[in-house]
Design a protein around this motif. Structure first.
Motif, PDB file in Angstrom:
ATOM      1  N   MET A 163       0.824  -1.209   0.000  1.00 16.65           N
ATOM      2  CA  MET A 163       0.000   0.000   0.000  1.00 16.65           C
ATOM      3  C   MET A 163       0.859   1.260   0.000  1.00 16.65           C
ATOM      4  O   MET A 163       0.485   2.285  -0.591  1.00 16.65           O
ATOM      5  CB  MET A 163      -0.933   0.003   1.207  1.00 16.65           C
ATOM      6  N   HIS A 164       2.021   1.175   0.631  1.00 26.08           N
ATOM      7  CA  HIS A 164       2.923   2.324   0.552  1.00 26.08           C
ATOM      8  C   HIS A 164       3.436   2.500  -0.870  1.00 26.08           C
ATOM      9  O   HIS A 164       3.502   3.625  -1.388  1.00 26.08           O
ATOM     10  CB  HIS A 164       4.107   2.160   1.512  1.00 26.08           C
ATOM     11  N   ARG A 165       3.772   1.379  -1.518  1.00 26.21           N
ATOM     12  CA  ARG A 165       4.236   1.482  -2.907  1.00 26.21           C
ATOM     13  C   ARG A 165       3.130   1.988  -3.823  1.00 26.21           C
ATOM     14  O   ARG A 165       3.386   2.804  -4.717  1.00 26.21           O
ATOM     15  CB  ARG A 165       4.723   0.108  -3.388  1.00 26.21           C
ATOM     16  N   ALA A 166       1.912   1.519  -3.610  1.00 27.14           N
ATOM     17  CA  ALA A 166       0.814   1.852  -4.518  1.00 27.14           C
ATOM     18  C   ALA A 166       0.308   3.281  -4.336  1.00 27.14           C
ATOM     19  O   ALA A 166      -0.006   3.967  -5.318  1.00 27.14           O
ATOM     20  CB  ALA A 166      -0.343   0.869  -4.323  1.00 27.14           C
ATOM     21  N   TYR A 167       0.221   3.733  -3.068  1.00 24.97           N
ATOM     22  CA  TYR A 167      -0.458   5.002  -2.801  1.00 24.97           C
ATOM     23  C   TYR A 167       0.388   6.020  -2.045  1.00 24.97           C
ATOM     24  O   TYR A 167      -0.083   7.135  -1.796  1.00 24.97           O
ATOM     25  CB  TYR A 167      -1.740   4.741  -1.989  1.00 24.97           C
ATOM     26  N   GLY A 168       1.600   5.641  -1.663  1.00 28.29           N
ATOM     27  CA  GLY A 168       2.367   6.535  -0.810  1.00 28.29           C
ATOM     28  C   GLY A 168       1.811   6.593   0.598  1.00 28.29           C
ATOM     29  O   GLY A 168       2.077   7.541   1.340  1.00 28.29           O
ATOM     30  N   MET A 169       1.030   5.591   0.977  1.00 28.31           N
ATOM     31  CA  MET A 169       0.435   5.545   2.310  1.00 28.31           C
ATOM     32  C   MET A 169       1.482   5.117   3.333  1.00 28.31           C
ATOM     33  O   MET A 169       2.231   4.176   3.110  1.00 28.31           O
ATOM     34  CB  MET A 169      -0.732   4.561   2.326  1.00 28.31           C
ATOM     35  N   ASP A 170       1.540   5.838   4.447  1.00 29.54           N
ATOM     36  CA  ASP A 170       2.393   5.438   5.552  1.00 29.54           C
ATOM     37  C   ASP A 170       1.612   4.466   6.427  1.00 29.54           C
ATOM     38  O   ASP A 170       0.538   4.803   6.937  1.00 29.54           O
ATOM     39  CB  ASP A 170       2.833   6.654   6.368  1.00 29.54           C
ATOM     40  N   VAL A 171       2.135   3.267   6.614  1.00 32.16           N
ATOM     41  CA  VAL A 171       1.431   2.220   7.361  1.00 32.16           C
ATOM     42  C   VAL A 171       2.381   1.617   8.386  1.00 32.16           C
ATOM     43  O   VAL A 171       3.464   1.154   8.036  1.00 32.16           O
ATOM     44  CB  VAL A 171       0.905   1.096   6.445  1.00 32.16           C
ATOM     45  N   ILE A 172       1.960   1.644   9.640  1.00 30.21           N
ATOM     46  CA  ILE A 172       2.729   1.017  10.709  1.00 30.21           C
ATOM     47  C   ILE A 172       1.994  -0.223  11.181  1.00 30.21           C
ATOM     48  O   ILE A 172       0.827  -0.152  11.583  1.00 30.21           O
ATOM     49  CB  ILE A 172       2.945   1.974  11.902  1.00 30.21           C
ATOM     50  N   ALA A 173       2.663  -1.363  11.111  1.00 32.08           N
ATOM     51  CA  ALA A 173       2.119  -2.619  11.616  1.00 32.08           C
ATOM     52  C   ALA A 173       2.659  -2.817  13.027  1.00 32.08           C
ATOM     53  O   ALA A 173       3.866  -2.973  13.225  1.00 32.08           O
ATOM     54  CB  ALA A 173       2.528  -3.782  10.715  1.00 32.08           C
ATOM     55  N   LEU A 174       1.761  -2.798  13.993  1.00 33.58           N
ATOM     56  CA  LEU A 174       2.141  -2.891  15.403  1.00 33.58           C
ATOM     57  C   LEU A 174       2.101  -4.345  15.843  1.00 33.58           C
ATOM     58  O   LEU A 174       1.040  -4.966  15.861  1.00 33.58           O
ATOM     59  CB  LEU A 174       1.181  -2.054  16.247  1.00 33.58           C
ATOM     60  N   ARG A 175       3.244  -4.885  16.187  1.00 27.68           N
ATOM     61  CA  ARG A 175       3.304  -6.271  16.645  1.00 27.68           C
ATOM     62  C   ARG A 175       2.971  -6.312  18.130  1.00 27.68           C
ATOM     63  O   ARG A 175       3.846  -6.227  18.988  1.00 27.68           O
ATOM     64  CB  ARG A 175       4.674  -6.871  16.362  1.00 27.68           C
ATOM     65  N   TYR A 176       1.674  -6.441  18.400  1.00 29.24           N
ATOM     66  CA  TYR A 176       1.204  -6.457  19.775  1.00 29.24           C
ATOM     67  C   TYR A 176       1.492  -7.804  20.438  1.00 29.24           C
ATOM     68  O   TYR A 176       1.344  -8.858  19.820  1.00 29.24           O
ATOM     69  CB  TYR A 176      -0.304  -6.226  19.819  1.00 29.24           C
ATOM     70  N   PRO A 177       1.845  -7.808  21.724  1.00 27.66           N
ATOM     71  CA  PRO A 177       1.885  -9.047  22.510  1.00 27.66           C
ATOM     72  C   PRO A 177       0.532  -9.229  23.201  1.00 27.66           C
ATOM     73  O   PRO A 177      -0.474  -8.631  22.782  1.00 27.66           O
ATOM     74  CB  PRO A 177       2.987  -8.741  23.530  1.00 27.66           C
ATOM     75  N   MET A 178       0.480 -10.029  24.258  1.00 27.81           N
ATOM     76  CA  MET A 178      -0.733 -10.137  25.061  1.00 27.81           C
ATOM     77  C   MET A 178      -1.135  -8.745  25.544  1.00 27.81           C
ATOM     78  O   MET A 178      -0.321  -8.004  26.106  1.00 27.81           O
ATOM     79  CB  MET A 178      -0.479 -11.044  26.263  1.00 27.81           C
ATOM     80  N   THR A 179      -2.390  -8.393  25.313  1.00 27.33           N
ATOM     81  CA  THR A 179      -2.860  -7.040  25.597  1.00 27.33           C
ATOM     82  C   THR A 179      -4.179  -7.091  26.359  1.00 27.33           C
ATOM     83  O   THR A 179      -5.025  -7.946  26.091  1.00 27.33           O
ATOM     84  CB  THR A 179      -3.048  -6.257  24.279  1.00 27.33           C
TER      85      THR A 179
END
Length: 296
Positions: A163-179
């Motif tokens: 999606m960043h390549r396609a649209y220039g969208m900044d995307v952060i994938a948060l690797r959550y642990p037990m929450t």
């Protein structure tokens, strides 16, 4: 998105009825940011400005929910491999992430946070014996993913990069642990207390996650911080409390439960065996709610 970027004005939150979703709505309200939620069913108590009913794989409903939004927090998913068939877990999770981010990109939205998982490393739910490649755990380390949930989280991170390549969208994938919550904030529950108690009672069963956790208010803060990252692009980062919930030193626990796994650097005291520096550098994020190792 540079460090001086303005916060979003209106955020679409998918999966808002879940633990982290409720925390995100709580944080958005406190920040004075409007919200729309996309949920399968309205529980009637979501603190949102607008509720849209539908699935995150339905592009028409997603487009409707995106009306007025300038950022997305995508949390909707089946969050474990046993919560559906393999096809439903892997296919549903990845299709939802693609649909939400692609529709957002087409609508002109240029910043998003998505819920990945520490299980993108694939150890906890592996159907065959597996071990981390090394400690501290890092985003860059190879995955052992062989179950539909862990694999879906790994693919979600690749979708973010696309999606960043396609649209220039900044995307952060948060690797959550037990929450979960600690019962300290109305409406955010106390689920974390039970999870920690179970982990302390059987530390071998959760050794794959390095006895890590994140209180829901911190999980929400991380999601909001991910909407204004310090560098442009698509990135995955681990977010967790800085220490484990065990009373014993971390290296002693690793000696006991992962004796054959190498360590790339010392892990002092009760420090969590996860590299949290990327989240600090990219998001300025540090968890604030830390559990007393002697608490019940």
């Amino acid at each position: 998105m540079p460090p001086t970027a303005q916060p979003p004005r209106h955020v679409l939150v998918t999966g808002a009825a879940g633990t982290i979703g409720r925390g995100v709505l709580w944080a958005l309200r406190r920040a004075g940011i409007a919200s729309t939620v996309l949920v399968l069913d309205d529980p009637g108590d979501l603190d949102a400005d607008r509720v849209v009913l539908g699935t995150a794989t339905d592009r028409d409903r997603v487009r409707d929910a995106l009306d007025g939004a300038d950022a997305v927090v995508h949390l909707a998913a089946l969050a474990a491999p046993h919560l559906g068939t393999a096809d439903a877990v892997f296919g549903g999770n990845t299709a939802a992430t693609f649909t939400v981010l692609d529709a957002a990109g087409r609508a002109g939205v240029r910043r998003a946070a998505i819920a990945s998982s520490i299980n993108a490393l694939g150890v906890l739910y592996s159907p065959v014996p597996a071990a981390p490649a090394y400690f501290p755990l890092e985003v860059e380390m190879p995955t052992a993913a062989a179950d539909p949930y862990s694999l879906s989280k790994r693919v979600d991170e690749e979708i973010a990069r696309a999606m960043h390549r396609a649209y220039g969208m900044d995307v952060i994938a948060l690797r959550y642990p037990m929450t979960g919550g600690l019962g300290e904030e109305p409406g955010l529950g106390d689920r974390l207390l039970g999870g920690i108690a179970n982990g302390r009672a059987n530390p071998a069963a959760v050794a794959a996650d390095g006895w890590s956790y994140l209180e829901v208010r911190d999980a929400a803060r991380a999601a909001l911080a991910a909407l204004s990252p310090r560098r442009r692009g698509a990135f995955a980062v681990h977010v967790a409390a800085p220490t484990t919930y065990l009373a014993e030193p971390t290296e002693a626990a690793l000696d006991r439960y992962w004796p054959g796994v190498p360590r790339r650097r010392p892990i002092p005291g009760r420090d969590v065996p996860i590299d949290l520096r990327p989240a600090q550098d990219l998001l300025g994020f540090n968890a604030e709610h830390v559990v007393d190792p002697e608490s019940d």
